[in-house]
Design a protein around this motif. Structure first.
Motif, PDB file in Angstrom:
ATOM      1  N   THR A 346     -13.899   2.843 -37.103  1.00 31.16           N
ATOM      2  CA  THR A 346     -14.670   4.232 -37.319  1.00 31.16           C
ATOM      3  C   THR A 346     -15.796   4.415 -35.946  1.00 31.16           C
ATOM      4  O   THR A 346     -15.682   5.293 -35.437  1.00 31.16           O
ATOM      5  CB  THR A 346     -15.683   4.604 -38.388  1.00 31.16           C
ATOM      6  N   GLU A 347     -16.428   3.548 -35.645  1.00 34.35           N
ATOM      7  CA  GLU A 347     -17.957   3.603 -34.839  1.00 34.35           C
ATOM      8  C   GLU A 347     -16.942   3.359 -33.368  1.00 34.35           C
ATOM      9  O   GLU A 347     -17.371   4.486 -32.545  1.00 34.35           O
ATOM     10  CB  GLU A 347     -18.718   2.414 -34.839  1.00 34.35           C
ATOM     11  N   ARG A 348     -15.991   2.945 -33.223  1.00 33.41           N
ATOM     12  CA  ARG A 348     -15.595   2.851 -31.808  1.00 33.41           C
ATOM     13  C   ARG A 348     -14.840   4.064 -31.468  1.00 33.41           C
ATOM     14  O   ARG A 348     -14.926   4.797 -30.503  1.00 33.41           O
ATOM     15  CB  ARG A 348     -14.399   1.508 -31.775  1.00 33.41           C
ATOM     16  N   VAL A 349     -13.932   4.390 -32.515  1.00 33.86           N
ATOM     17  CA  VAL A 349     -13.245   5.795 -32.388  1.00 33.86           C
ATOM     18  C   VAL A 349     -13.848   6.846 -32.083  1.00 33.86           C
ATOM     19  O   VAL A 349     -13.901   7.626 -31.074  1.00 33.86           O
ATOM     20  CB  VAL A 349     -12.082   5.953 -33.623  1.00 33.86           C
ATOM     21  N   LEU A 350     -14.977   7.068 -33.038  1.00 31.17           N
ATOM     22  CA  LEU A 350     -15.888   8.321 -32.898  1.00 31.17           C
ATOM     23  C   LEU A 350     -16.646   8.354 -31.612  1.00 31.17           C
ATOM     24  O   LEU A 350     -17.145   9.409 -31.015  1.00 31.17           O
ATOM     25  CB  LEU A 350     -16.672   8.511 -34.162  1.00 31.17           C
ATOM     26  N   ALA A 351     -16.964   7.157 -30.990  1.00 32.80           N
ATOM     27  CA  ALA A 351     -17.761   7.217 -30.026  1.00 32.80           C
ATOM     28  C   ALA A 351     -17.040   7.907 -28.700  1.00 32.80           C
ATOM     29  O   ALA A 351     -17.507   8.142 -27.892  1.00 32.80           O
ATOM     30  CB  ALA A 351     -18.049   5.688 -29.328  1.00 32.80           C
ATOM     31  N   ARG A 352     -15.781   7.879 -28.816  1.00 33.42           N
ATOM     32  CA  ARG A 352     -14.854   8.321 -27.598  1.00 33.42           C
ATOM     33  C   ARG A 352     -14.985   9.821 -28.009  1.00 33.42           C
ATOM     34  O   ARG A 352     -14.515  10.663 -26.925  1.00 33.42           O
ATOM     35  CB  ARG A 352     -13.323   8.077 -27.792  1.00 33.42           C
ATOM     36  N   PHE A 353     -15.282  10.347 -28.935  1.00 31.54           N
ATOM     37  CA  PHE A 353     -15.499  11.925 -29.334  1.00 31.54           C
ATOM     38  C   PHE A 353     -16.828  12.194 -29.159  1.00 31.54           C
ATOM     39  O   PHE A 353     -17.405  13.099 -29.476  1.00 31.54           O
ATOM     40  CB  PHE A 353     -14.853  12.201 -30.548  1.00 31.54           C
ATOM     41  N   GLY A 354     -17.905  11.266 -28.623  1.00 31.99           N
ATOM     42  CA  GLY A 354     -19.171  11.670 -28.396  1.00 31.99           C
ATOM     43  C   GLY A 354     -20.190  11.496 -29.722  1.00 31.99           C
ATOM     44  O   GLY A 354     -21.424  12.084 -29.466  1.00 31.99           O
ATOM     45  N   LEU A 355     -19.622  10.779 -30.677  1.00 34.94           N
ATOM     46  CA  LEU A 355     -20.733  10.721 -31.845  1.00 34.94           C
ATOM     47  C   LEU A 355     -21.451   9.303 -31.709  1.00 34.94           C
ATOM     48  O   LEU A 355     -20.710   8.370 -31.342  1.00 34.94           O
ATOM     49  CB  LEU A 355     -19.632  10.543 -33.029  1.00 34.94           C
ATOM     50  N   SER A 356     -22.633   9.264 -31.893  1.00 34.67           N
ATOM     51  CA  SER A 356     -23.348   7.760 -32.009  1.00 34.67           C
ATOM     52  C   SER A 356     -22.927   7.217 -32.978  1.00 34.67           C
ATOM     53  O   SER A 356     -22.314   7.414 -34.168  1.00 34.67           O
ATOM     54  CB  SER A 356     -24.733   8.120 -32.037  1.00 34.67           C
ATOM     55  N   ALA A 357     -23.663   5.645 -32.985  1.00 37.81           N
ATOM     56  CA  ALA A 357     -23.232   4.690 -34.159  1.00 37.81           C
ATOM     57  C   ALA A 357     -23.886   5.296 -35.487  1.00 37.81           C
ATOM     58  O   ALA A 357     -23.338   5.251 -36.503  1.00 37.81           O
ATOM     59  CB  ALA A 357     -23.867   3.635 -33.710  1.00 37.81           C
ATOM     60  N   GLU A 358     -24.968   5.962 -35.316  1.00 45.17           N
ATOM     61  CA  GLU A 358     -25.630   6.443 -36.395  1.00 45.17           C
ATOM     62  C   GLU A 358     -24.958   7.758 -37.137  1.00 45.17           C
ATOM     63  O   GLU A 358     -24.528   7.668 -38.304  1.00 45.17           O
ATOM     64  CB  GLU A 358     -26.970   6.999 -36.244  1.00 45.17           C
ATOM     65  N   GLU A 359     -24.339   8.309 -36.052  1.00 41.37           N
ATOM     66  CA  GLU A 359     -23.397   9.762 -36.752  1.00 41.37           C
ATOM     67  C   GLU A 359     -22.197   9.041 -37.283  1.00 41.37           C
ATOM     68  O   GLU A 359     -21.806   9.784 -38.164  1.00 41.37           O
ATOM     69  CB  GLU A 359     -23.238  10.584 -35.330  1.00 41.37           C
ATOM     70  N   ALA A 360     -21.572   8.186 -36.712  1.00 50.10           N
ATOM     71  CA  ALA A 360     -20.484   7.631 -37.050  1.00 50.10           C
ATOM     72  C   ALA A 360     -20.596   6.866 -38.523  1.00 50.10           C
ATOM     73  O   ALA A 360     -19.951   7.049 -39.575  1.00 50.10           O
ATOM     74  CB  ALA A 360     -19.858   6.511 -36.260  1.00 50.10           C
ATOM     75  N   GLY A 361     -21.845   6.488 -39.042  1.00 48.67           N
ATOM     76  CA  GLY A 361     -22.121   5.741 -40.127  1.00 48.67           C
ATOM     77  C   GLY A 361     -22.234   6.876 -41.290  1.00 48.67           C
ATOM     78  O   GLY A 361     -21.724   6.685 -42.287  1.00 48.67           O
ATOM     79  N   LYS A 362     -23.021   8.075 -40.709  1.00 47.00           N
ATOM     80  CA  LYS A 362     -23.185   9.154 -41.766  1.00 47.00           C
ATOM     81  C   LYS A 362     -21.655   9.863 -41.922  1.00 47.00           C
ATOM     82  O   LYS A 362     -21.571   9.969 -43.111  1.00 47.00           O
ATOM     83  CB  LYS A 362     -24.348  10.028 -41.104  1.00 47.00           C
ATOM     84  N   ALA A 363     -20.888   9.808 -41.097  1.00 43.16           N
ATOM     85  CA  ALA A 363     -19.684  10.518 -41.227  1.00 43.16           C
ATOM     86  C   ALA A 363     -18.824   9.751 -42.132  1.00 43.16           C
ATOM     87  O   ALA A 363     -17.883  10.355 -42.835  1.00 43.16           O
ATOM     88  CB  ALA A 363     -18.947  10.584 -39.773  1.00 43.16           C
ATOM     89  N   ALA A 364     -18.952   8.412 -42.109  1.00 46.40           N
ATOM     90  CA  ALA A 364     -18.032   7.423 -42.772  1.00 46.40           C
ATOM     91  C   ALA A 364     -18.642   7.440 -44.383  1.00 46.40           C
ATOM     92  O   ALA A 364     -18.192   6.769 -45.207  1.00 46.40           O
ATOM     93  CB  ALA A 364     -18.180   6.228 -42.386  1.00 46.40           C
ATOM     94  N   GLY A 365     -19.893   7.941 -44.676  1.00 50.52           N
ATOM     95  CA  GLY A 365     -20.267   7.989 -46.039  1.00 50.52           C
ATOM     96  C   GLY A 365     -21.504   6.798 -45.904  1.00 50.52           C
ATOM     97  O   GLY A 365     -21.728   6.441 -47.376  1.00 50.52           O
ATOM     98  N   THR A 366     -21.924   6.200 -45.100  1.00 52.13           N
ATOM     99  CA  THR A 366     -22.925   5.147 -45.153  1.00 52.13           C
ATOM    100  C   THR A 366     -23.848   5.162 -44.084  1.00 52.13           C
ATOM    101  O   THR A 366     -23.388   5.614 -43.006  1.00 52.13           O
ATOM    102  CB  THR A 366     -22.082   3.620 -45.203  1.00 52.13           C
ATOM    103  N   ARG A 367     -24.955   4.893 -44.339  1.00 50.76           N
ATOM    104  CA  ARG A 367     -26.098   4.821 -43.396  1.00 50.76           C
ATOM    105  C   ARG A 367     -25.908   3.680 -41.885  1.00 50.76           C
ATOM    106  O   ARG A 367     -26.311   4.094 -41.061  1.00 50.76           O
ATOM    107  CB  ARG A 367     -27.393   4.644 -43.946  1.00 50.76           C
ATOM    108  N   ASP A 368     -25.375   2.804 -42.668  1.00 49.71           N
ATOM    109  CA  ASP A 368     -24.947   1.504 -41.715  1.00 49.71           C
ATOM    110  C   ASP A 368     -23.397   1.590 -41.292  1.00 49.71           C
ATOM    111  O   ASP A 368     -22.628   1.331 -42.101  1.00 49.71           O
ATOM    112  CB  ASP A 368     -25.548   0.176 -42.296  1.00 49.71           C
TER     113      ASP A 368
END
Length: 380
Positions: A346-368
């Protein structure tokens, strides 16, 4: 992982929200052809099947959250295809329906893979391959006359009528998009796939070629088209339907004058003669015996034997049942199986679309974000 530089679908990005077998098989075929495939899980989607996971990246999105839906929309805006396998109406409620996503990306090819389709009285019903075979008129033709119908694993509805048909439809829509510039919606139903594949057999039903379940030319009951036991308890498959092939078979076995193998009056005698003949040698001996004879006789191989069989070994060096070849064989833009890695990216893929690690965590349903990594099948 980045888009492959080769393959007929290089440069195409696919978002796969399906699960179980049909959809993931279809997206694997697209990955084999060079497409970038991002499999999106979350909620009750379950863990991926490794055999259908090659060449894909796996991410987790919680589409019940604003952040999860926003992340999906970000991906859709930069993708070519989306596949989903929810019951009709569910994707709409999750903010992943065709109307909403096509408004974000009018070039999107959106494919829904279901058992019964988006319309009709069974559209909301659960089912599996055996049910779609039954409704599609295929299961009633399978199996022995004196026993219950027998499904051929889940090959026909799930894989052929589902995943393969969906991939075929997607490629067709991508081709049409080159002319129109617009994507479109595909309703890929497994029952529809079964109906399509049964076209020839439907016209034969009730006639000599297929008079009833378990009887007919291609059911395994006709002596020239069935399996015979060998001396070692293994089997050979005989497909000597045409007159020339049957004559070659009969003469190779030195059984005398060649009978009319299409005359039902001769079936019992032909089956007895062939049965007695094949029980005289082992399967391996018959394989060697028929190697230079055009009689359509082959060994019935088990999965663990395929890599050592000369035909498979020559075309696919290093073949292993757990990693089937990418097909078909292209002369320039070769299909190729990707590696299998079902770890959550999740974190690696969403980074390619401009999302930060924190944003990726929230999108996945977890803060971390690290809490969603490491998902593998089977679970340890």
């Amino acid at each position: 992982m980045t888009r492959r530089a080769a393959g007929p679908l290089a440069g195409i990005r696919v978002l796969d929200m399906t699960r179980l077998a049909p959809g993931p098989y279809g997206s694997m075929l697209l990955a084999d052809l060079g497409a970038e495939v991002i499999a999106i899980g979350g909620g009750r989607s379950g863990l991926p099947v490794p055999a259908l996971s090659r060449g894909k990246e796996f991410i987790t999105l919680d589409l019940k959250t604003t952040q999860g839906r926003a992340a999906l929309h970000r991906l859709v805006a930069e993708s070519d295809v989306l596949m989903e396998g929810f019951r009709p109406g569910v994707a709409d409620r999750l903010g992943a329906g065709y109307a909403e996503l096509s408004a974000l990306n009018p070039r999107l090819v959106y494919c829904s893979v279901t058992g019964y389709g988006q319309t009709g009285p069974l559209s909301q019903r659960a089912g599996h391959d055996i049910n779609y075979l039954a409704i599609g008129g295929a299961l009633g033709t399978f199996g022995p006359p004196g026993g219950p119908p027998v499904p051929p694993l889940n090959l026909v509805a799930d894989f052929a009528g589902g995943g393969l048909l969906a991939a075929f439809g997607i490629v067709g829509a991508l081709y049409e998009r080159e002319r129109s510039g617009r994507g479109q919606y595909l309703d890929a139903a497994m029952v529809d796939g079964v109906l399509s594949m049964m076209g020839m057999n439907f016209t034969d039903w009730g006639r000599g070629a297929l008079p009833r379940r378990g009887e007919g030319v291609l059911t395994g009951s006709m002596p020239a088209y069935r399996c015979y036991e060998c001396a070692d308890g293994r089997y050979v498959a005989v497909g000597a339907l045409e007159k020339a092939f049957f004559a070659n078979l009969w003469q190779a076995l030195d059984l005398g004058a060649v009978p009319d193998h299409f005359d039902p009056a001769n079936f019992a005698g032909i089956e007895a003669r062939l049965g007695d003949a094949f029980r005289q040698r082992t399967m391996a001996e018959w394989t060697k015996f028929f190697a230079g004879i055009d009689a359509c006789v082959t060994p019935v191989l088990e999965p663990h034997e395929l890599g050592e069989f000369e035909q498979i070994a020559e075309r696919y060096q290093g073949f292993a049942p757990e990693s089937v070849p990418a097909v078909p064989v292209y002369s320039r833009t070769a299909a190729a199986p990707g590696r299998i890695d079902t770890a959550d990216a999740t974190e690696r893929v969403l980074a390619r679309f401009g999302l930060s690690a924190e944003e990726a965590g929230k999108a996945a349903g977890t803060r971390d974000a690290s809490a969603v990594t490491g998902l593998r099948w089977p679970p340890m």
